[in-house]
Scaffold this motif. Structure first.
Motif, mmCIF file in Angstrom:
data_model
loop_
_atom_site.group_PDB
_atom_site.id
_atom_site.type_symbol
_atom_site.label_atom_id
_atom_site.label_comp_id
_atom_site.label_asym_id
_atom_site.label_seq_id
_atom_site.Cartn_x
_atom_site.Cartn_y
_atom_site.Cartn_z
ATOM 1 N N THR A 97 16.544 5.226 -13.798
ATOM 2 C CA THR A 97 15.419 6.064 -13.403
ATOM 3 C C THR A 97 15.595 6.423 -11.926
ATOM 4 O O THR A 97 16.522 5.958 -11.276
ATOM 5 C CB THR A 97 14.060 5.335 -13.543
ATOM 6 O OG1 THR A 97 13.892 4.490 -12.416
ATOM 7 C CG2 THR A 97 13.982 4.519 -14.792
ATOM 8 N N ASP A 98 14.667 7.228 -11.410
ATOM 9 C CA ASP A 98 14.761 7.546 -9.987
ATOM 10 C C ASP A 98 13.688 6.791 -9.205
ATOM 11 O O ASP A 98 13.361 7.138 -8.091
ATOM 12 C CB ASP A 98 14.638 9.066 -9.776
ATOM 13 C CG ASP A 98 13.384 9.617 -10.427
ATOM 14 O OD1 ASP A 98 12.611 8.829 -11.025
ATOM 15 O OD2 ASP A 98 13.173 10.836 -10.340
ATOM 16 N N LYS A 99 13.116 5.774 -9.841
ATOM 17 C CA LYS A 99 12.043 5.043 -9.170
ATOM 18 C C LYS A 99 12.402 3.578 -8.981
ATOM 19 O O LYS A 99 13.185 3.023 -9.745
ATOM 20 C CB LYS A 99 10.764 5.100 -10.015
ATOM 21 C CG LYS A 99 10.190 6.499 -10.159
ATOM 22 C CD LYS A 99 8.808 6.445 -10.788
ATOM 23 C CE LYS A 99 8.326 7.837 -11.143
ATOM 24 N NZ LYS A 99 8.481 8.169 -12.556
ATOM 25 N N GLY A 100 11.814 2.916 -8.022
ATOM 26 C CA GLY A 100 11.908 1.466 -7.831
ATOM 27 C C GLY A 100 13.334 0.967 -7.799
ATOM 28 O O GLY A 100 14.158 1.469 -7.038
ATOM 29 N N VAL A 101 13.632 -0.006 -8.666
ATOM 30 C CA VAL A 101 14.979 -0.582 -8.680
ATOM 31 C C VAL A 101 15.962 0.303 -9.435
ATOM 32 O O VAL A 101 17.103 -0.090 -9.652
ATOM 33 C CB VAL A 101 14.973 -2.006 -9.289
ATOM 34 C CG1 VAL A 101 14.207 -2.953 -8.386
ATOM 35 C CG2 VAL A 101 14.387 -2.015 -10.692
ATOM 36 N N MET A 102 15.543 1.476 -9.823
ATOM 37 C CA MET A 102 16.390 2.476 -10.474
ATOM 38 C C MET A 102 16.779 2.132 -11.904
ATOM 39 O O MET A 102 17.578 2.821 -12.508
ATOM 40 C CB MET A 102 17.691 2.740 -9.679
ATOM 41 C CG MET A 102 17.543 2.814 -8.189
ATOM 42 S SD MET A 102 16.758 4.346 -7.724
ATOM 43 C CE MET A 102 18.165 5.442 -7.738
ATOM 44 N N LEU A 103 16.244 1.060 -12.437
ATOM 45 C CA LEU A 103 16.547 0.711 -13.816
ATOM 46 C C LEU A 103 15.247 0.402 -14.525
ATOM 47 O O LEU A 103 14.290 -0.047 -13.902
ATOM 48 C CB LEU A 103 17.421 -0.544 -13.865
ATOM 49 C CG LEU A 103 18.901 -0.343 -13.589
ATOM 50 C CD1 LEU A 103 19.553 -1.676 -13.318
ATOM 51 C CD2 LEU A 103 19.587 0.357 -14.752
ATOM 52 N N THR A 104 15.244 0.631 -15.833
ATOM 53 C CA THR A 104 14.067 0.245 -16.592
ATOM 54 C C THR A 104 14.481 -0.085 -18.014
ATOM 55 O O THR A 104 15.566 0.285 -18.451
ATOM 56 C CB THR A 104 12.986 1.359 -16.564
ATOM 57 O OG1 THR A 104 11.773 0.833 -17.088
ATOM 58 C CG2 THR A 104 13.404 2.565 -17.391
ATOM 59 N N LYS A 105 13.641 -0.839 -18.669
ATOM 60 C CA LYS A 105 13.893 -1.111 -20.077
ATOM 61 C C LYS A 105 12.566 -1.365 -20.794
ATOM 62 O O LYS A 105 11.545 -1.636 -20.158
ATOM 63 C CB LYS A 105 14.832 -2.304 -20.257
ATOM 64 C CG LYS A 105 14.172 -3.666 -20.044
ATOM 65 C CD LYS A 105 15.121 -4.819 -20.307
ATOM 66 C CE LYS A 105 15.532 -4.926 -21.768
ATOM 67 N NZ LYS A 105 14.409 -5.142 -22.691
ATOM 68 N N CYS A 106 12.629 -1.311 -22.110
ATOM 69 C CA CYS A 106 11.454 -1.591 -22.943
ATOM 70 C C CYS A 106 11.034 -3.044 -22.778
ATOM 71 O O CYS A 106 11.873 -3.942 -22.827
ATOM 72 C CB CYS A 106 11.830 -1.302 -24.395
ATOM 73 S SG CYS A 106 10.660 -1.955 -25.598
ATOM 74 N N ASP A 107 9.743 -3.276 -22.574
ATOM 75 C CA ASP A 107 9.233 -4.657 -22.532
ATOM 76 C C ASP A 107 8.229 -4.882 -23.674
ATOM 77 O O ASP A 107 7.375 -5.750 -23.593
ATOM 78 C CB ASP A 107 8.614 -4.978 -21.163
ATOM 79 C CG ASP A 107 7.435 -4.068 -20.834
ATOM 80 O OD1 ASP A 107 7.038 -3.254 -21.693
ATOM 81 O OD2 ASP A 107 6.900 -4.171 -19.721
ATOM 82 N N LEU A 108 8.398 -4.087 -24.728
ATOM 83 C CA LEU A 108 7.474 -4.143 -25.870
ATOM 84 C C LEU A 108 6.033 -3.993 -25.396
ATOM 85 O O LEU A 108 5.123 -4.631 -25.919
ATOM 86 C CB LEU A 108 7.651 -5.449 -26.668
ATOM 87 C CG LEU A 108 8.960 -5.591 -27.458
ATOM 88 C CD1 LEU A 108 9.011 -6.948 -28.150
ATOM 89 C CD2 LEU A 108 9.072 -4.487 -28.507
ATOM 90 N N CYS A 109 5.851 -3.126 -24.399
ATOM 91 C CA CYS A 109 4.518 -2.843 -23.862
ATOM 92 C C CYS A 109 3.797 -4.125 -23.425
ATOM 93 O O CYS A 109 2.676 -4.410 -23.891
ATOM 94 C CB CYS A 109 3.684 -2.066 -24.879
ATOM 95 S SG CYS A 109 4.168 -0.345 -25.037
ATOM 96 N N ALA A 110 4.443 -4.883 -22.515
ATOM 97 C CA ALA A 110 3.911 -6.186 -22.090
ATOM 98 C C ALA A 110 2.462 -6.094 -21.619
ATOM 99 O O ALA A 110 1.619 -6.891 -22.019
ATOM 100 C CB ALA A 110 4.792 -6.768 -20.986
ATOM 101 N N GLU A 111 2.173 -5.077 -20.810
ATOM 102 C CA GLU A 111 0.821 -4.979 -20.260
ATOM 103 C C GLU A 111 -0.194 -4.722 -21.380
ATOM 104 O O GLU A 111 -1.283 -5.299 -21.393
ATOM 105 C CB GLU A 111 0.800 -3.864 -19.208
ATOM 106 C CG GLU A 111 -0.507 -3.691 -18.459
ATOM 107 C CD GLU A 111 -1.482 -2.779 -19.178
ATOM 108 O OE1 GLU A 111 -2.690 -2.922 -18.922
ATOM 109 O OE2 GLU A 111 -1.042 -1.942 -20.001
ATOM 110 N N ARG A 112 0.178 -3.913 -22.336
ATOM 111 C CA ARG A 112 -0.714 -3.637 -23.470
ATOM 112 C C ARG A 112 -0.898 -4.889 -24.324
ATOM 113 O O ARG A 112 -2.003 -5.171 -24.784
ATOM 114 C CB ARG A 112 -0.137 -2.503 -24.330
ATOM 115 C CG ARG A 112 -0.205 -1.141 -23.664
ATOM 116 C CD ARG A 112 0.595 -0.089 -24.443
ATOM 117 N NE ARG A 112 0.232 -0.024 -25.854
ATOM 118 C CZ ARG A 112 -0.786 0.697 -26.329
ATOM 119 N NH1 ARG A 112 -1.510 1.423 -25.524
ATOM 120 N NH2 ARG A 112 -1.052 0.700 -27.621
#
Ligand SMILES: Cc1cc2nc3c(=O)[nH]c(=O)nc-3n(C[C@H](O)[C@H](O)[C@H](O)COP(=O)(O)OP(=O)(O)OC[C@H]3O[C@@H](n4cnc5c(N)ncnc54)[C@H](O)[C@@H]3O)c2cc1C
Ligand code: SF4
Ligand code: SF4
Lengths: 169, 354
Positions: A97-112
């Protein structure tokens, strides 16, 4: 211990999962791909039992949470240039991604999940192709049609390794 | 199979917020917006000219691709658990004549946009993109020449009101489908299913460039559909109804037998009041409040705004419009709209005030 499962034989490539994930998390963690013969399918994280991404990350930034989801902890991730986790994932599910640490992945919607809800993409797929399934439910989802359709997608993301000539049922 | 959950943004029914919103069109964009706003505790009312909510998910796309029950159960849950009120067979109308688009003959009630705008704190137009593009060739007006939706809609709608719709007669006929997008594939599939003698698809480019992808084309060929690429239709021939189609295929002009021709070459958006709402400006982004039209409490989303797209994009657009509408009502309630860039472009339209 639940994971995400997509039955590609039911998927119509409508992109709802990617756009709903984008709405909830600003950056989507599930990504559509188009195979050379024009099939549109989402690539997604399987929250593997023995995940390559976690093994190769020197910072130990990808860990399993209490519900069994493999989550990326941005505080530990250094966004290193080697992108070892991206290269290690056989399902192309570590995303830049272009944000934060530049990487992201699915967390199975942890916050939800913390608020008593399930993964957003599962709720909104018009075809019911995505399941949030227990290990014990996976066998029933792995139909011959699902397996044949998945072979097409995997052959596309791992050229040369899969049964590239295989066509769906 | 569990229902789709348009109320995916909240764990359960929300406390009433004392606001009322009207949504015109119950396709994926309208339902997504309705789900989001009912999760905020808004009283949501959804108006649609068709007998069932679902839009093209129900009346365009074949049931073997999207399970109807999953959509029907989803809208029932919205009604029962989140207090969403559906007004089926209700067309929100405008200056255009009636019975012009597919599905108009289902209407029982016609409401003016003005009535609606005054009835609710805010509204969202999610009417989709249903007017079919024409081929613009000679003989297009002959009987037996259909647009993609003219052909597909009655097949889907017959199950809801069989007396009112006539399924196209293609049994034993030679059918030509022009185009290679989703609706062309569905039309070819439909024609085979209705017992056509032959089904031929014509596409102006090659299979590799086809929007539906070569995989779908292979599947159709397996069903017996003939694929002709680099083909441009020139003229429909026939005295009263279509008899054959003249086309340039690869450079040669050929005449193919065709008692039915389906031009599935795309749709164009037909929102009510397009001009008054300044939709061209909204499309170009020349507004200072996301998704807002020239009437300040009327928003627009989905294919009505973007032109034909896909379910995912329409849902995203509906969600964003709903969020924008909620932010706007919040700031308005706090008298804080002046703090935001919000100027003459978003005109205050006097015609819609009492
Ligand atoms: C044949 C076909 C196949 C397709 N296949 C796919 C696919 O496989 N995958 C994919 O992602 N997308 C597909 N699409 C595209 C997809 O269906 C649309 O992009 C999507 O449905 C748009 O959603 P929407 O909510 O904007 O509008 P719509 O789904 O068009 O819904 C609009 C609703 O508004 C109602 N309405 C319109 N005017 C009025 C009025 N004046 N008053 C009251 N109600 C009104 C209509 O009755 C309708 O219910 C297909 C489209 C077609 C035509
Ligand atoms: S489970 Fe949540 S985070 Fe993972 S792909 Fe689905 S919507 Fe995105
Ligand atoms: S939402 Fe469902 S049908 Fe649509 S692309 Fe994702 S998995 Fe496929």
């Amino acid at each position: 211990m639940k994971t995400l499962h997509i039955d590609y034989s039911k998927c119509i490539g409508c992109e709802t999962c990617e756009f709903v994930c984008r709405f909830v998390h600003s950056t989507p963690r599930i990504m559509m791909t188009r195979t050379t013969d024009g099939l549109m399918m989402p690539l997604y994280c399987r929250h593997c039992e023995d995940p390559n991404c976690a093994r190769v990350c020197k910072q130990g930034a990808i860990t399993r949470d209490a519900h069994g989801a493999m989550v990326l902890e941005p505080l530990k991730c250094r966004g290193c240039v080697s992108r070892a986790c991206m290269l290690a994932c056989p399902f192309a599910a570590m995303l830049e991604t272009d944000k934060g640490v530049m990487l992201t992945k699915c967390d199975l919607c942890a916050e939800r999940r913390g608020r008593g809800m399930g993964p957003a993409c599962v709720d909104m797929c018009p075809c019911g192709a995505i399941s949030h399934a227990d290990a014990s439910e996976l066998a029933a989802l792995d139909t011959p049609e699902a397996r044949a359709a998945e072979a097409l997608v995997l052959a596309h993301i791992r050229p040369g390794s899969g049964p590239s000539g295989a066509k769906g049922s | 199979m569990p229902a789709m959950n348009f109320n995916f943004l909240c764990p359960g029914p929300a406390a009433p917020a004392g606001r009322s919103v009207g949504i015109i069109g119950a396709g994926p964009s309208g339902l997504a917006a309705a789900g989001h706003l009912s999760c905020l505790g808004y009283q949501v009312e959804v108006y649609d000219k068709l007998p069932k909510p679902g839009g093209l998910m129900l009346f365009g796309i074949p049931g073997h691709r999207i399970p109807r029950q999953r959509i029907a159960d989803a809208t029932r849950r919205m009604e029962r658990e989140h207090g969403v009120v559906f007004h089926p067979q209700t067309k929100i109308c405008c200056s255009a004549p009636m019975f012009e688009e597919e599905g108009d003959h289902f209407c029982r009630e016609v409401l003016g946009l003005k009535d609606l705008v005054m009835r609710h704190d805010a509204s969202i137009i999610c009417t989709g993109s249903w007017k079919s593009r024409r081929m613009g060739i000679e003989g297009e007006g002959l009987a037996g020449v259909y647009s993609g939706l003219e052909f597909l809609f009655p097949i889907r709608a017959a199950r809801y009101a069989s007396a009112k719709v006539k399924t196209p007669e293609v049994k034993g006929k030679d059918v030509i489908v022009v185009g290679a997008g989703h609706s062309a594939v569905d039309a070819a599939h439909g024609a085979v299913g209705l017992g056509a003698a032959s089904v031929t698809m014509l596409y102006r480019r090659t299979a590799r460039e086809a929007p539906c992808g070569s995989y779908e084309i292979e599947r159709l060929k397996e069903m017996g559909v003939v694929w002709r690429e680099l083909a441009t239709p020139l003229k429909v021939l026939g005295s009263e109804s279509a008899e054959s189609l003249e086309a340039r295929i690869g450079g040669e002009v050929e005449t193919l037998p065709a008692q039915a021709v389906i031009a599935a070459i795309g749709e164009i958006a037909t929102p009510p009041f397009a001009k008054e709402l300044g939709l061209e400006e909204v499309r170009k982004g020349e507004v200072h409040w996301l998704h807002m039209t020239a009437i300040e409490n009327v928003f627009v989303a989905g294919d009505a705004l973007t032109g034909p797209s896909k379910i995912g994009k329409a849902i995203y657009s509906g969600l964003k419009a709903a969020r924008s509408l909620a932010n706007w009502l919040d700031l308005k309630a706090q008298n804080r709209l002046a703090e935001y860039a919000y100027d003459d472009l978003v005109a205050k339209d006097e015609r819609f005030r009492k």
